[in-house]
Design an enzyme around this catalytic site. Structure first.
Site, PDB file in Angstrom:
ATOM      1  CB  VAL A 117      37.733  23.381  11.762  1.00  0.00           C
ATOM      2  CG1 VAL A 117      38.090  22.080  11.936  1.00  0.00           C
ATOM      3  CG2 VAL A 117      38.748  24.332  11.789  1.00  0.00           C
ATOM      4  NE  ARG A 124      21.465  21.901   6.936  1.00  0.00           N
ATOM      5  CZ  ARG A 124      20.457  21.988   8.134  1.00  0.00           C
ATOM      6  NH1 ARG A 124      19.858  21.095   8.512  1.00  0.00           N
ATOM      7  NH2 ARG A 124      20.102  23.716   7.922  1.00  0.00           N
ATOM      8  NE  ARG A 307      22.629  24.477   2.166  1.00  0.00           N
ATOM      9  CZ  ARG A 307      22.191  24.629   3.374  1.00  0.00           C
ATOM     10  NH1 ARG A 307      22.730  24.039   4.439  1.00  0.00           N
ATOM     11  NH2 ARG A 307      21.149  25.210   3.341  1.00  0.00           N
ATOM     12  NE  ARG A 334      41.474  18.765  12.816  1.00  0.00           N
ATOM     13  CZ  ARG A 334      41.306  19.448  13.982  1.00  0.00           C
ATOM     14  NH1 ARG A 334      42.258  20.085  14.572  1.00  0.00           N
ATOM     15  NH2 ARG A 334      39.849  19.557  14.349  1.00  0.00           N
ATOM     16  CD  GLU A 426      46.606  19.852  17.935  1.00  0.00           C
ATOM     17  OE1 GLU A 426      45.522  20.507  18.171  1.00  0.00           O
ATOM     18  OE2 GLU A 426      46.453  18.731  16.989  1.00  0.00           O
ATOM     19  N   GLY A 451      46.680  26.089  18.950  1.00  0.00           N
ATOM     20  CA  GLY A 451      45.443  25.783  19.348  1.00  0.00           C
ATOM     21  C   GLY A 451      45.509  25.631  21.032  1.00  0.00           C
ATOM     22  CG  PHE A 452      43.921  28.076  25.029  1.00  0.00           C
ATOM     23  CD1 PHE A 452      45.086  28.468  25.862  1.00  0.00           C
ATOM     24  CD2 PHE A 452      42.684  27.647  25.635  1.00  0.00           C
ATOM     25  CE1 PHE A 452      44.906  28.586  27.250  1.00  0.00           C
ATOM     26  CE2 PHE A 452      42.546  27.718  26.946  1.00  0.00           C
ATOM     27  CZ  PHE A 452      43.604  28.053  27.979  1.00  0.00           C
ATOM     28  CG  LEU A 453      40.320  25.014  23.805  1.00  0.00           C
ATOM     29  CD1 LEU A 453      39.216  24.480  23.157  1.00  0.00           C
ATOM     30  CD2 LEU A 453      40.201  24.956  25.454  1.00  0.00           C
ATOM     31  CG  ASP A 454      44.110  19.447  21.525  1.00  0.00           C
ATOM     32  OD1 ASP A 454      43.673  18.212  22.147  1.00  0.00           O
ATOM     33  OD2 ASP A 454      43.288  19.153  20.493  1.00  0.00           O
ATOM     34  N   PRO A 535      33.654  29.709  14.016  1.00  0.00           N
ATOM     35  CG  PRO A 535      32.100  30.340  15.665  1.00  0.00           C
ATOM     36  CD  PRO A 535      33.278  30.581  14.822  1.00  0.00           C
TER      37      PRO A 535
END
Length: 725
Positions: A117, A124, A307, A334, A426, A451-454, A535
């Site tokens: 994500v 870049r 790049r 997204r 989420e 998604g644990f956090l949301d 990540p």
């Protein structure tokens, strides 16, 4: 902002010119048709979207009152279920069904692997991710803490030897030889359509000959051999003149693993884009990816670098025919959720349009450039556009998005169901109604993801009046989390996702702790997830090794045979603190941890427009942070203040002390603006907004506060003639 009139819309000039001059040419869509269709979308769906958002508030008000009425008399899961059914929050699952989605690319349907994500606002990073379909296993092992750290400034031969041993053992597990070890191979050759590994004058083939795909270079002295396991390719590069290959008896210089099969180009949680200019940057990068001409220039080690997207990998197949492997990750986009509006475009009444409608129209229009390409050169080789839609609350909102996408397809002359939906599981109302949510998009759905956090942020906000919550670290161990994760897989499999769509798991946030990731993240494919978030490209390569260790689709068959595991009763069991007896030190640690995390993220978001980055935590461990982490932390503090666990003064004291710490952590950033000692900057005020206004924020979302303060920064900078971010 200068605006241009377009079919009853007032569009920021920069965005309007970008659409007219850069996007529409080559799509086959005339400007008048596009803007008229855009206007019809905004004015035809805007009021309905407002009603859906109003329904969220209505249901939340009823839940708040129910918990207030029951103070001192906690509800059990059955009572909670009956109440939620009574107010229309929890809906019947309905009859069983199978999803009907068609034209899905193999990276989503039949091959399991890591998913990146990446913020769409950074060209870049987007190019890095798109090119992360392949990654060096040697580099990933050598350059991280996966096997310990290299010593000294030059090449550490002892550490290099550890890397090579680990990589050879990986080959023995993933693509074993019949009667020998890859560690003992003297040379690899192509012979008679098969791989021949020479060991002390003897030849050994693969235990499974079908795992050999082909080679590069000369068959008797190949530059590379290409292998395959569980649908994922491995390219063993052979170069006896290379620094590493020179010391390897088989001349193996590296192993390249097919890594980030898919990448989400994110316009939402990892992006700070609050006006027409910033949204144009986001869309322009997506356009470059869809056209295939995106480039980025940057300085690295004092040298100017450029790049661009990489070409496919050519090789000779085992049958002696020309062949190629895809070099680029399959890209999804997204878009933002339903909540926010954007000043980039105003409707006929002068009101800001819903940003989700703007994102839908613009990102799908841009994807038309990919759909117009030849099949072999396109992002999607099956003519699909993959749009992940976050933060939906229940099946009616999913059905609404499905109809919005149908209208966009009509405007853009796309076949019905060209646009696929990725549903982020989420929000609590989606979790408890997941089967119905999938049904509402059964012909489009290509993805569900936990998604644990949301999800935890929404859990706290939804049950804000129920009582004080456990500490964040303790919430992770509660039954509702296991039920949440298991139900997501169970329901996806029951609805026919296996072999047709992705069932995903969430992010490994500690981007510098690769040893821990190697040890722990194998749990995601074992749980039946055919993709999981990582990540960085390096993390994708390391996580790819987990998918060589398990056939995810066979594992999904095993899980499906178990029957339903995650129970709704557990999912409805709110993780409240109850009689928890925390010490003052434990309470202070929780306050400080949350305050530091909020400030470390918010100060970059508001002052510099950085929506996602590695942010040092309170212990100086770098974590990938986005709005989801900020949401759970701010809701946690708001909940504890609301129930008297801590006072506003305690929290404000922590925010000020942690601001000093965050300032110190960013001392080397020349673009950083300190929060201390005055604590009157827009970033610090945004953190206060999030925490002290947390109980009133819609669903606990951070966007309203962050957007408002970021706009103030931009307005102040414009008045001073300064550019921020």
């Amino acid at each position: 902002m200068e605006r241009i009139g377009k079919a009853e819309l007032q569009v920021g000039r920069e965005l309007a010119d970008f659409i007219d001059q850069e996007v529409l040419p080559g799509t086959g869509i005339e400007p008048a048709r596009f803007w008229q269709g855009f206007s019809a979308l905004v004015h035809g769906f805007g009021e309905e979207q407002k009603k859906l958002l109003g329904k969220r508030e209505e249901l939340q008000g009823k839940i708040d009152q129910w918990y207030l009425d029951r103070r001192g008399n906690p509800a059990n899961a059955e009572e909670t279920r009956m109440f939620l059914e009574g107010i229309g929050y929890l809906l019947p699952d309905g009859p069983d069904f199978q999803i009907e989605t068609e034209n899905i690319d193999e990276e989503i349907s039949t091959v399991a692997g890591p998913q990146l994500v990446v913020p769409a606002s950074n060209a870049r990073y987007a190019l890095n991710a798109a090119n992360a379909r392949w990654g060096s296993l040697y580099d990933a092992l050598y350059g991280t803490d996966a096997l310990g750290r290299a010593m000294g400034d030059g090449y550490d031969h002892a550490h290099g030897a550890r890397v090579i041993r680990w990589a050879r053992a990986f080959l023995d597990r993933a693509v074993p030889l019949d009667g020998a070890s890859h560690a003992d191979v003297d040379s690899y050759v192509h012979a008679g359509g098969r791989l021949s590994a020479r060991v002390s004058g003897r030849s050994f083939g693969l235990r499974d000959r079908d795992q050999y795909c082909g080679y590069q270079g000369d068959d008797s002295d190949p530059d590379a051999i290409i292998l395959k396991n569980n649908g994922l390719h491995i390219l063993v590069r052979i170069d006896a003149g290379d620094t590493v290959g020179r010391s390897d008896k088989a001349g193996v210089a590296d192993m390249l693993l097919e890594s980030a099969l898919t990448t989400i180009i994110d316009c939402e949680d990892s992006v700070a884009a609050v006006n027409a200019a910033e949204k144009t940057v986001v869309y322009r990068n997506w356009l470059g990816l869809m056209k295939g001409d995106l480039e980025a220039e940057f300085l690295k080690a004092g040298q100017q670098r450029r790049r661009r997207l990489k070409d496919d990998i050519s090789y000779v197949s085992a049958e002696g025919l020309p062949a190629a492997l895809r070099r680029r990750s399959l890209l999804l986009v997204r878009n933002v959720g339903l909540l926010m509006t954007s000043p980039a475009i105003l409707d006929r009444n002068g009101d800001e349009v819903h940003e989700s409608l703007m994102d839908g129209m613009c990102t799908i229009l841009i994807a038309r450039h990919d759909l117009n390409k030849a099949v072999e050169s396109g992002n999607s080789r099956h003519g699909s556009v993959y749009v992940v839609v976050p933060k939906l609350h229940g099946p009616k909102e999913v059905a609404y998005v499905d109809r919005v996408f149908t209208e966009i397809e009509n405007v853009l002359d796309l076949p019905r169901n060209t646009v696929k939906i990725g549903i982020m599981d989420e929000e609590r109302r989606t979790s408890v109604n997941l089967k119905s949510c999938i049904r509402a998009a059964r012909a489009r759905v290509a993805f569900i993801n936990t998604g644990f956090l949301d999800r935890t942020g929404d859990e706290i906000h939804t049950a804000m009046e129920a009582g004080a919550f456990l500490r964040k670290s303790d919430i992770r161990t509660q039954p509702w989390i296991t039920a949440y994760e298991d139900r997501n897989v169970d329901i996806g499999l029951a609805c026919g996702f296996s072999g047709k769509a992705q069932i995903g798991k969430g992010m490994w946030a500690a981007s510098d702790l690769m040893r821990d990731m190697l040890d722990q993240k194998s749990g995601h494919p074992h749980a039946g997830a055919n993709c999981a978030w990582v990540p960085s490209p390096t993390a994708a390569t390391l996580h790819a090794t987990h998918y060589h260790g398990i056939d995810v689709f066979a594992r999904q068959d095993e899980i499906a045979a178990m029957g339903s595991r995650g129970k709704l009763a557990d999912l409805l069991n709110v993780p409240l603190a109850g009689g928890a007896n925390w010490s003052s030190r434990e309470i202070q640690a929780e306050i400080d941890n949350n305050a530091q995390g909020i400030l470390g993220y918010v100060v970059r978001w508001v002052d510099q427009g950085i929506g996602c980055s590695k942010v040092p935590d309170i212990n100086d461990v770098a974590l990938m942070e986005d709005r989801a982490t900020c949401r759970i932390s701010s809701q946690m503090l708001a909940n504890w203040m609301h129930h008297g666990v801590v006072s506003e003064d305690q929290v404000m004291d922590a925010l000020r002390r942690m601001a000093v710490k965050v300032d110190a952590q960013n001392a080397d950033d020349p673009n950083y603006t300190s929060m201390a000692p005055d604590f009157d900057g827009f970033a610090f005020m945004a953190a206060c907004d999030l925490v002290f206004g947390g109980t009133k924020a819609p669903s606990g979302y951070t966007e309203p506060a962050l957007h408002a303060r970021r706009l103030q920064v931009l307005e102040a900078a414009e008045s001073e003639g300064v550019v921020h971010g």
